[in-house]
Design an enzyme around this catalytic site. Structure first.
Site, mmCIF file in Angstrom:
data_model
loop_
_atom_site.group_PDB
_atom_site.id
_atom_site.type_symbol
_atom_site.label_atom_id
_atom_site.label_comp_id
_atom_site.label_asym_id
_atom_site.label_seq_id
_atom_site.Cartn_x
_atom_site.Cartn_y
_atom_site.Cartn_z
ATOM 1 N N TYR A 89 -8.721 46.306 -22.483
ATOM 2 C CA TYR A 89 -9.892 45.757 -23.185
ATOM 3 C C TYR A 89 -9.838 45.859 -24.716
ATOM 4 C CZ TYR A 89 -12.373 44.380 -18.981
ATOM 5 O OH TYR A 89 -12.742 43.726 -17.837
ATOM 6 N N GLU A 134 -15.319 46.504 -11.954
ATOM 7 C CA GLU A 134 -13.925 46.400 -11.506
ATOM 8 C C GLU A 134 -13.483 47.704 -10.834
ATOM 9 O OE1 GLU A 134 -12.061 44.930 -15.161
ATOM 10 O OE2 GLU A 134 -13.369 43.172 -15.017
HETATM 11 C C1 HEM Z 1 -15.794 41.144 -22.130
HETATM 12 C C2 HEM Z 1 -14.530 40.910 -21.820
HETATM 13 C C3 HEM Z 1 -14.031 39.752 -20.967
HETATM 14 C C4 HEM Z 1 -14.676 38.606 -20.527
HETATM 15 C C5 HEM Z 1 -16.119 38.173 -20.774
HETATM 16 C C6 HEM Z 1 -13.698 37.866 -19.735
HETATM 17 C C7 HEM Z 1 -13.935 36.634 -19.119
HETATM 18 C C8 HEM Z 1 -13.091 36.023 -18.220
HETATM 19 C C9 HEM Z 1 -13.384 34.796 -17.484
HETATM 20 C C10 HEM Z 1 -14.662 33.972 -17.621
HETATM 21 C C11 HEM Z 1 -12.344 34.542 -16.671
HETATM 22 C C12 HEM Z 1 -12.195 33.375 -15.683
HETATM 23 C C13 HEM Z 1 -12.805 33.816 -14.344
HETATM 24 C C14 HEM Z 1 -12.779 32.705 -13.319
HETATM 25 O O1 HEM Z 1 -11.715 32.450 -12.747
HETATM 26 O O2 HEM Z 1 -13.836 32.087 -13.107
HETATM 27 C C15 HEM Z 1 -11.367 35.588 -16.897
HETATM 28 C C16 HEM Z 1 -10.143 35.659 -16.273
HETATM 29 C C17 HEM Z 1 -9.100 36.399 -16.756
HETATM 30 N N1 HEM Z 1 -9.186 37.370 -17.733
HETATM 31 FE FE1 HEM Z 1 -10.857 38.013 -18.619
HETATM 32 N N2 HEM Z 1 -12.513 38.547 -19.693
HETATM 33 C C18 HEM Z 1 -12.666 39.696 -20.452
HETATM 34 C C19 HEM Z 1 -11.680 40.645 -20.689
HETATM 35 C C20 HEM Z 1 -10.356 40.474 -20.362
HETATM 36 C C21 HEM Z 1 -9.290 41.364 -20.757
HETATM 37 C C22 HEM Z 1 -9.462 42.639 -21.559
HETATM 38 C C23 HEM Z 1 -8.128 40.823 -20.264
HETATM 39 C C24 HEM Z 1 -6.702 41.348 -20.430
HETATM 40 C C25 HEM Z 1 -6.142 41.554 -21.578
HETATM 41 C C26 HEM Z 1 -8.474 39.622 -19.540
HETATM 42 C C27 HEM Z 1 -7.586 38.823 -18.856
HETATM 43 C C28 HEM Z 1 -7.923 37.852 -17.958
HETATM 44 C C29 HEM Z 1 -6.974 37.166 -17.074
HETATM 45 C C30 HEM Z 1 -5.459 37.414 -17.013
HETATM 46 C C31 HEM Z 1 -7.717 36.272 -16.314
HETATM 47 C C32 HEM Z 1 -7.214 35.330 -15.244
HETATM 48 C C33 HEM Z 1 -6.967 33.998 -15.820
HETATM 49 C C34 HEM Z 1 -6.680 32.947 -14.775
HETATM 50 O O3 HEM Z 1 -7.548 32.736 -13.925
HETATM 51 O O4 HEM Z 1 -5.615 32.333 -14.855
HETATM 52 N N3 HEM Z 1 -9.829 39.451 -19.614
HETATM 53 N N4 HEM Z 1 -11.854 36.477 -17.827
#
Ligand code: HEM
Length: 149
Positions: free
Chosen positions: A97, A139
């Protein structure tokens, strides 16, 4: 869970979110430029892209939209569930994060220019931490449920 954000912090976040959202593409590309400079973080997204067939272009936009609703947590409950479960599937851990925090704050600073005062950056830093805590907590619960099953 971390303590609720102050009314002042929320007001600053809400006042600046629309102009950040207007520059969505710029924010996203600057964020990814910084995030992907770290091979470990890049790997997480590469693996996710292979699994889902697309890059998570909406991460920055989601954080901005999400932050506007941190005073109405019931409105983001569904989103928290979806994002947490996607993060669990893609092996996102609490220690990932801070890299996103750094990338987000740098992007905000670049896009807002001289309007990115310390006050604005601190408010966004607090809002991001608050959201992170909500996601990390959910998580961790999902991991425990998986292990118990
Ligand atoms: C407040 C912090 C965060 C928010 C609001 C956020 C938001 C999101 C959202 C909206 C999605 C897509 C979910 C879906 O499939 O509907 C997602 C997927 C993902 N997030 Fe986050 N995220 C956060 C933090 C992080 C962090 C810290 C990481 C890693 C460095 C990360 C890595 C990913 C990855 C790898 C995916 C999957 C992408 C995919 O579906 O191909 N996220 N996140």
């Amino acid at each position: 869970m971390s303590k609720p954000l102050s009314a002042e912090t929320m007001a600053i976040v809400k006042a600046t979110a629309p102009s950040l959202q207007k520059h969505g593409v710029e924010i996203t590309s600057r964020m990814y430029e910084r995030l992907f400079a770290d091979p470990e973080i890049r790997f997480l997204f590469d693996m996710a892209a292979q699994a889902s067939g697309e890059q998570p272009r909406r991460l920055a936009a989601a954080i901005l939209a999400f932050a506007q609703n941190v005073d109405r947590l019931e409105a983001i409950k569904g989103a928290v569930e979806r994002i947490s479960s996607r993060h669990v599937d893609t092996q996102i851990k609490p220690e990932h994060y801070p890299a996103v925090a750094y990338a987000l704050l740098s992007a905000i600073s670049d896009v807002l220019g001289e309007n990115a005062t310390d006050e604005v950056l601190n408010a966004w830093g607090e809002a991001y931490l608050f959201l992170s805590d909500i996601l990390i907590e959910r998580e961790e619960a999902l991991h425990r449920e998986k292990e118990a099953a």
